[in-house]
Scaffold this motif. Structure first.
Motif, mmCIF file in Angstrom:
data_model
loop_
_atom_site.group_PDB
_atom_site.id
_atom_site.type_symbol
_atom_site.label_atom_id
_atom_site.label_comp_id
_atom_site.label_asym_id
_atom_site.label_seq_id
_atom_site.Cartn_x
_atom_site.Cartn_y
_atom_site.Cartn_z
ATOM 1 N N SER A 25 0.831 -1.199 0.000
ATOM 2 C CA SER A 25 0.000 0.000 0.000
ATOM 3 C C SER A 25 0.868 1.252 0.000
ATOM 4 C CB SER A 25 -0.908 0.013 1.236
ATOM 5 O OG SER A 25 -1.536 1.274 1.391
ATOM 6 N N ARG A 26 0.356 2.283 -0.631
ATOM 7 C CA ARG A 26 1.057 3.576 -0.625
ATOM 8 C C ARG A 26 0.897 4.305 0.700
ATOM 9 N NH1 ARG A 26 -0.166 6.432 -6.402
ATOM 10 N NH2 ARG A 26 0.831 8.159 -5.264
ATOM 11 N N TYR A 154 -4.250 5.157 0.888
ATOM 12 C CA TYR A 154 -4.415 5.787 -0.422
ATOM 13 C C TYR A 154 -5.360 4.971 -1.308
ATOM 14 C CZ TYR A 154 -3.217 7.333 -5.149
ATOM 15 O OH TYR A 154 -3.280 7.779 -6.446
ATOM 16 N N GLU A 155 -5.191 3.662 -1.327
ATOM 17 C CA GLU A 155 -5.951 2.811 -2.241
ATOM 18 C C GLU A 155 -7.434 2.787 -1.891
ATOM 19 O OE1 GLU A 155 -1.720 1.774 -2.248
ATOM 20 O OE2 GLU A 155 -3.188 1.916 -0.620
#
Length: 334
Positions: A25-26, A154-155
């Motif tokens: 994940s970001r 973010y996602e």
């Protein structure tokens, strides 16, 4: 290894090469200590389910304004149906179910009272317009948790924002949510319209029924299986041309027969006038906004504060506030 790390390792082994892995994940706007048990996307699901905006969905309109009867959809039941459709597709494609579920559960948090009628009115009177997908993101970023937001990954945030509108989520999981939303509301709205006597089974175009099925469960199953078969092994979420065409024709039928039907939507003008009067009132009486919106008033302007307050109302609360402000009360006789 922690339980979370074991789950992340399982994702690496079991999920599709096109899936978004939790460990990749970001991340969040504000760094947070990882949970020893839950992946980041599982944690986001919990944050959404436990927030106040999620609980308010049970008293917000899906299609029919304040229907009499327990079996019509609300914004809450619609959200749960989207989550189930999306998880089934994600599982069939080896995608990340937890990311899919989190985005699905959060996608409509910013919806107004009185459904799309309320959205259209706020879009008309709010400078810069109003779109419920953008408001959903604002809820999780700015409004929840006493103004601190939920600090989601973010996602998940992109999955929420991109479930409608021109932008498309980068992850396949976010794209699954976008299509699952359409599948869920189209089929469920037919179900509710039939229950309400707005349409009848033979009204549905026969070639569409033949292509997608005659019942709610048949339509859902047909469309879900088609997406899984069409997208298997591909870095894209696809539909077959036949099912995509039938779904578009079904949507056109619903707009003509239900969404613009004066029988089903006859009260929408009243609902919009109610919201307009509330907006005008609070713009004149800004000090009567609840305390949590006063900071927004100072930082982002009065229109933004009033819009956030009204958009967060349930149908029943909007009616209650309107009644308190504009309907004369009887004089108590002792």
């Amino acid at each position: 290894m922690t339980i979370r790390e074991q789950l992340e390792e399982r994702e690496r082994k079991d999920l599709s090469p096109f899936a978004c892995l939790s460990a990749q994940s970001r991340g969040r706007a504000r760094p947070a200590e990882p949970c020893p048990v839950r992946t980041c996307f599982q944690r986001d699901t919990d944050r959404i389910v436990h927030c106040k905006a999620f609980r308010r969905l049970k008293r917000k309109t899906q299609v029919f304004l304040q229907p009499e009867g327990d079996h019509y959809r609300t914004r809450m039941t619609h959200t749960l149906e989207v989550a189930r459709v999306a998880r089934t597709i994600a599982r069939g494609l080896g995608l990340n179910e937890d990311l899919t579920e989190a985005a699905a559960l959060g996608h409509d948090l910013g919806h107004t009272p009185f459904g799309h009628a309320g959205e259209r009115l706020l879009n008309e009177i709010m400078p810069g317009g109003f779109r419920h997908n953008e408001q959903s993101l604002r809820v999780v970023d700015r409004l929840e948790n006493d103004g601190a937001g939920l600090n989601l990954t973010y996602e998940v945030r992109r999955g929420i924002l991109c479930h409608s509108g021109p932008d498309v989520a980068e992850t396949l999981e976010g794209q699954v949510v976008r299509l699952s939303d359409k599948i869920a509301y189209l089929s469920a709205d037919i179900d509710d319209a039939l229950r309400g006597g707005v349409i009848y089974p033979l009204d549905i175009p026969s070639h569409v029924a033949q292509e997608l099925g005659n019942t709610h469960s048949e339509r859902i199953n047909t469309l879900v299986m088609d997406i899984i078969h069409s997208s298997q092994g591909k870095n894209a979420i696809l539909q077959s041309p036949e099912k995509r065409k039938a779904m578009a024709e079904l949507s056109e039928f619903m707009f003509e027969s239900v969404y613009r039907n004066p029988v089903a939507k006859g009260e929408e003008g009243k609902a919009q006038e109610l919201i307009r009067r509330l907006f005008d009132y609070y713009m004149r009486e800004l000090d009567r906004l609840p305390p949590e919106f006063q900071e927004i008033r100072v930082a982002e302007g009065p229109e933004r504060a009033v819009c956030d307050y009204i958009a967060g109302m349930t149908d029943a609360y909007a009616v209650e506030v309107y009644t308190d402000l504009f309907i004369p009360k009887s004089w108590p006789v002792k």
